[in-house]
Structure formats: structure tokens, C-alpha cells
Motif scaffolding. Sequence first.
Motif: not given
Length: 342
Positions: A250, A253, A287, A291
Amino acid sequence: MNRRSFCFSTSAALTGLAGATLFPKIAFSSPTTLSWVSPARINLVHSYVLAGVAKGWFKDEGLNVDIRVGTGTAQSVIQVASSNSFFGQASSSTSCPAIADQDADLITIGQVAYQGFFELAAPPNQPITDPAQLQGKTIGVMSLGGTTDVLLDAMSLAVGLDPSKVRKVVTGTSSSGAAFLQRGDVDAFFVFPDSKFALRQMNVDLSYTPAHTYVPLPGDAILVSKSNASNPDNRDAIVKFLKVCRMGLDYMQNEKNFDELIQIVAKFNPVEGADVVKGRSVLEMLKVYYEPTGGVQRIVCDEQAWQDGVLLMEKIGLIKNKGLPLSSFLDNSFAKQAVAGM
């Protein structure tokens, strides 16, 4: 014996004398100090776990995590399967065949990347646009027995061609593959986000073809040995480890964290953390790979993608022992428990 043979033969013998001699078993009872081995030199791909160490998140969960540097995916798999390292990272194309065909003591417990990182770089006037073009050519792989080695075979097998007709040269994980190409030693070579950016910065004009286009398999994931996963004394530590890895993913990101992550990586690999501009670009590219697919939360395995991937590996012959249940390859319960507690 090349690394692929070494990897698979070692996996097959893990419970026998050869495995015990090469990689003695380590007992992890009530674990608080655990090791994680990288599938290659430390780089920004591994920021999710390095951040957990540097920022003290693992210690907050009562864990001490020792970072070990691997020399290739095959080596990471061997270290985990022999319990020489508790956690490792590898792609499905490396772990699943070893589990199915060599009864390797491995199980996937969490997903890091939801598609493969690797692309084939070739001269712009001779791009690789079809796996059939690989026949008779020499291709640079990052390591023998590792993910790119397996993917190269899979690209030929996927279109019914003989992978032995494609010669292999180890070009490593850096941008040095370009030198092999310029000397005429290879016709193409594998790159991943880090080396791809470096080549662009060097103004090396290349054509890139994602291996995922032809072999859509789940990307890198977190592994433990089945022996350690099945020990109830280890469950709490595994769940906590995955919880922190999810926090790290997380954290990756948000571009506001990029400079800090680059500094963290520099503590483990000063060369990798030296170029901030490159680091920001690589983290931005990652990123996309990180995902989640299939409606799952980050760190949880996309089970449908894994089922499809196993079927594809069976179809093209990467997996010979067909028909094993998905539970032979992954256990999603740890990751689901980890995210449920966040």
C-alpha cells in the motif's frame, strides 16, 4: 548440472539425504525471528518488505525479519523449500512446476504482483512479435532455472514449438544485456522495470515485448514451505508477516512515499538507491504490476488467475503431473486473515 536441474533435483530430494546435506532443515518453532530471501539482487521491486523492516512495522508485530540476498528465483525457491529461509519470493512459473513434478516443499501464501514483470528487449528493426521468431535465436535470461528461463521455454511451448531450439545466455538482471546485444552474443534479452528504465536513460533504442502477452501467468508471490505453513505454531507469525507486506505494498502506491522508499532500498543496496529519478520512475511502473485482479484485496491471491495459470502450464507442458487441486499450489487463508485484521 545447470541451476534448473539443481533446483528441481534438490526439490525432489528435500526430504532425503541430498537435501539434508545441502540445505539442513531449520526448525522454526514459535517464530519471532524469520528470514526472507530475495529472488535477485535487492531492488525497488522488494520495497514492500524492506519498508516493513526499515520503518519498524515488523517489530511492531513482534517479528524480527532478516533480509537475505538471493542470486536468482531458483535459488530463492531452494532456500525456502529446504527451510533455509522462512519466506521467499518467486513467480508461479517457477514454483508450480517444482511443486507438481518434483513434490517440492513449497506453498504460495500471498501475491505481490498480479502480472509478470518481464519483457523481451530486442533491436527496434528486429522486434520479437511472435514466439515463433525465437526459434534458432540466442536469448539472454537473467538466471538459469529462474523465472525468465522458464518463461522463455513457455513462450515456445505455448505455440507448439521446441524450446530446445532457442539458445540461452545468462545476461543478468541489470542493463548489461545491451552489451551482449551490441556484441551480437544475443538476439534479445529479458528486462524488468528497473533495467528497462536504465536502458532508456542510456538512450538505448530497443523494442519491448511483455512475456505476459504470450504466457499470462500470475506474477511474483510470497512462498513458505508446506512444512512451516502446516505447523499451527507458525500461523500467527505468517499472518503478521503478510499484514506488514500488505502495508508495504500500500505504501508503494503513493508517490509521496517514493523518495523515502528509494532511501530505504539504498540501505540494502546503495547502487540501487543512488538514482532518485530512476527510482521514482520504476516505482511508478510497479504500481501497474501490483494492482490486484479478480476483485481481491492486495496481498491476496487471485485464485481464478492461479487456476487458469496452472491449466495453461499443464497445457503447454511446464507441469507434467496434471490434475492437482489448486490447494497444492497456494493457501489463501493466511492472506485473507491478514487483510481481515487491517
